[in-house]
Each structure stands twice: as C-alpha cells, then as structure tokens.
Design a protein around this motif. Structure first.
Motif, PDB file in Angstrom:
ATOM      1  N   LYS A 182       4.644   1.466 -12.229  1.00 26.60           N
ATOM      2  CA  LYS A 182       5.050   1.540 -11.153  1.00 26.60           C
ATOM      3  C   LYS A 182       4.601   2.000  -9.560  1.00 26.60           C
ATOM      4  CE  LYS A 182       9.856   1.119  -8.633  1.00 26.60           C
ATOM      5  NZ  LYS A 182       9.749  -0.714  -8.832  1.00 26.60           N
ATOM      6  N   THR A 183       4.126   0.934  -8.699  1.00 31.70           N
ATOM      7  CA  THR A 183       3.555   1.612  -7.557  1.00 31.70           C
ATOM      8  C   THR A 183       4.164   0.992  -6.026  1.00 31.70           C
ATOM      9  OG1 THR A 183       1.286   2.002  -6.846  1.00 31.70           O
ATOM     10  CG2 THR A 183       1.148   0.813  -8.226  1.00 31.70           C
ATOM     11  N   SER A 184       2.525   1.600  -5.165  1.00 29.55           N
ATOM     12  CA  SER A 184       3.478   0.174  -3.511  1.00 29.55           C
ATOM     13  C   SER A 184       2.197  -0.585  -3.872  1.00 29.55           C
ATOM     14  CB  SER A 184       3.417   0.820  -2.842  1.00 29.55           C
ATOM     15  OG  SER A 184       2.241   2.038  -2.367  1.00 29.55           O
ATOM     16  N   TRP A 185       1.793  -1.516  -4.263  1.00 32.25           N
ATOM     17  CA  TRP A 185       0.706  -2.172  -5.006  1.00 32.25           C
ATOM     18  C   TRP A 185       1.213  -3.525  -6.265  1.00 32.25           C
ATOM     19  CZ3 TRP A 185      -2.922  -3.358  -8.837  1.00 32.25           C
ATOM     20  CH2 TRP A 185      -3.731  -1.897  -8.656  1.00 32.25           C
ATOM     21  N   ASN A 186       0.917  -4.483  -5.631  1.00 34.29           N
ATOM     22  CA  ASN A 186       1.215  -5.352  -7.157  1.00 34.29           C
ATOM     23  C   ASN A 186       0.158  -5.913  -7.298  1.00 34.29           C
ATOM     24  OD1 ASN A 186       2.922  -5.703  -3.903  1.00 34.29           O
ATOM     25  ND2 ASN A 186       4.830  -5.830  -5.833  1.00 34.29           N
ATOM     26  N   ASP A 204      -0.006  -4.938  -0.916  1.00 36.96           N
ATOM     27  CA  ASP A 204       1.496  -4.895  -0.779  1.00 36.96           C
ATOM     28  C   ASP A 204       1.861  -6.228  -0.781  1.00 36.96           C
ATOM     29  OD1 ASP A 204       3.726  -4.653  -0.908  1.00 36.96           O
ATOM     30  OD2 ASP A 204       3.981  -3.744   0.725  1.00 36.96           O
ATOM     31  N   ARG A 214       4.996  -8.463  -0.934  1.00 47.15           N
ATOM     32  CA  ARG A 214       6.398  -9.208  -1.562  1.00 47.15           C
ATOM     33  C   ARG A 214       7.011 -10.078  -0.537  1.00 47.15           C
ATOM     34  NH1 ARG A 214       8.981  -4.456   0.048  1.00 47.15           N
ATOM     35  NH2 ARG A 214       6.947  -3.755   1.521  1.00 47.15           N
ATOM     36  N   GLY A 266       8.718  -1.456   5.183  1.00 49.88           N
ATOM     37  CA  GLY A 266       7.964  -0.810   4.740  1.00 49.88           C
ATOM     38  C   GLY A 266       7.677   1.286   4.596  1.00 49.88           C
ATOM     39  N   ARG A 267       6.694   1.169   4.200  1.00 48.57           N
ATOM     40  CA  ARG A 267       6.491   3.104   3.897  1.00 48.57           C
ATOM     41  C   ARG A 267       5.066   3.661   4.762  1.00 48.57           C
ATOM     42  NH1 ARG A 267       9.939   5.333  -0.251  1.00 48.57           N
ATOM     43  NH2 ARG A 267       8.106   7.141   0.120  1.00 48.57           N
ATOM     44  N   ASP A 278       3.949   5.690   3.716  1.00 51.58           N
ATOM     45  CA  ASP A 278       2.843   6.893   2.391  1.00 51.58           C
ATOM     46  C   ASP A 278       2.365   5.535   1.268  1.00 51.58           C
ATOM     47  OD1 ASP A 278       5.810   6.161   1.420  1.00 51.58           O
ATOM     48  OD2 ASP A 278       5.669   8.092   0.984  1.00 51.58           O
ATOM     49  N   TYR A 279       2.483   4.122   1.451  1.00 49.15           N
ATOM     50  CA  TYR A 279       2.130   3.440   0.803  1.00 49.15           C
ATOM     51  C   TYR A 279       0.348   4.189   0.164  1.00 49.15           C
ATOM     52  CZ  TYR A 279       5.971   0.268   1.211  1.00 49.15           C
ATOM     53  OH  TYR A 279       6.420  -0.792   0.476  1.00 49.15           O
ATOM     54  N   LYS A 280      -0.133   3.594  -1.097  1.00 50.50           N
ATOM     55  CA  LYS A 280      -0.886   4.113  -1.241  1.00 50.50           C
ATOM     56  C   LYS A 280      -1.522   2.175  -1.620  1.00 50.50           C
ATOM     57  CE  LYS A 280      -0.135   6.795  -3.942  1.00 50.50           C
ATOM     58  NZ  LYS A 280       1.036   8.011  -5.367  1.00 50.50           N
TER      59      LYS A 280
END
Length: 109
Positions: free
Chosen positions: A20-24, A39, A41, A55-56, A58-60
């Motif tokens: 689980k991470t900030s990119w899909n 990302d 969504r 959004g945040r 600190d996204y990767k």
C-alpha cells in the motif's frame, strides 16, 4: 472498469505497487520516454457539485492523474507542491492550476 484500468491503456512498461502506497500504477506514457509513478484515483464531488481530489505533500507518486469527461490531465506533484507552499494554499482548483503550472500533460480519450 476502474479508473486505473482505464488509464493503463495510455502506458507501457506498467508496474503496480507491491504494498500500500500513495501511487496506484507506474509506467511510461506512450510516445514519451520517462518512467513515472502515478496517483490515479476517482475524483469526488464537493457539496456544491465541483469535482475534487484530495492530496498530500508527502506523496511518493510523481504525477497526479485527473479524469475529465474528454481527456486525462496529468499534473506534476513536485511542481504542484511547490505552488501550494509558495502561495500558502490549502485548496486549489484544477482550472486555476492548468494556467499556473508549466508541467501539465493532456491526453485525449
């Protein structure tokens, strides 16, 4: 069909996160040569009906993908974060961003 599957049609060398991470989804946009983490969504509606996306900082992910009626809008997250910090914003609107950010790609559906 879910949004990630719809967007995957525009990528080559596709990879998915192993945890689980900030990119899909990650890959190379067709007709481009750089590999990015996206990302992707579904947008949601604000109480007034305006489409929105959370959004945040600190996204990767490297890029944020927004699905519009007739196109995909791809925003560079580093540039977006710098714009938000510089202007001390907590909320931004896509139509405003398009004219303010330099690194934006549009993909017609």
């Amino acid at each position: 069909m879910v949004i990630v599957d719809r967007f995957s049609k525009y990528l080559t060398a596709i990879e998915y996160p192993k945890e689980k991470t900030s990119w899909n989804i990650a890959g190379i946009l067709k007709d481009k040569n750089a590999f990015y983490k996206f990302d992707v969504r579904d947008m949601f509606a604000l109480p007034d009906g305006t489409p929105a996306q959370k959004g945040r900082i600190d996204y990767k992910a490297d890029k944020m993908v927004l699905e519009m009626k007739d196109k995909w809008v791809i925003l560079d997250l580093e540039e977006l974060h710098q714009y938000i910090k510089k202007n001390k914003l907590t909320k931004v609107y896509v139509n405003d961003l398009i004219s303010k950010l330099e690194w934006t790609i549009y993909l017609n559906k």
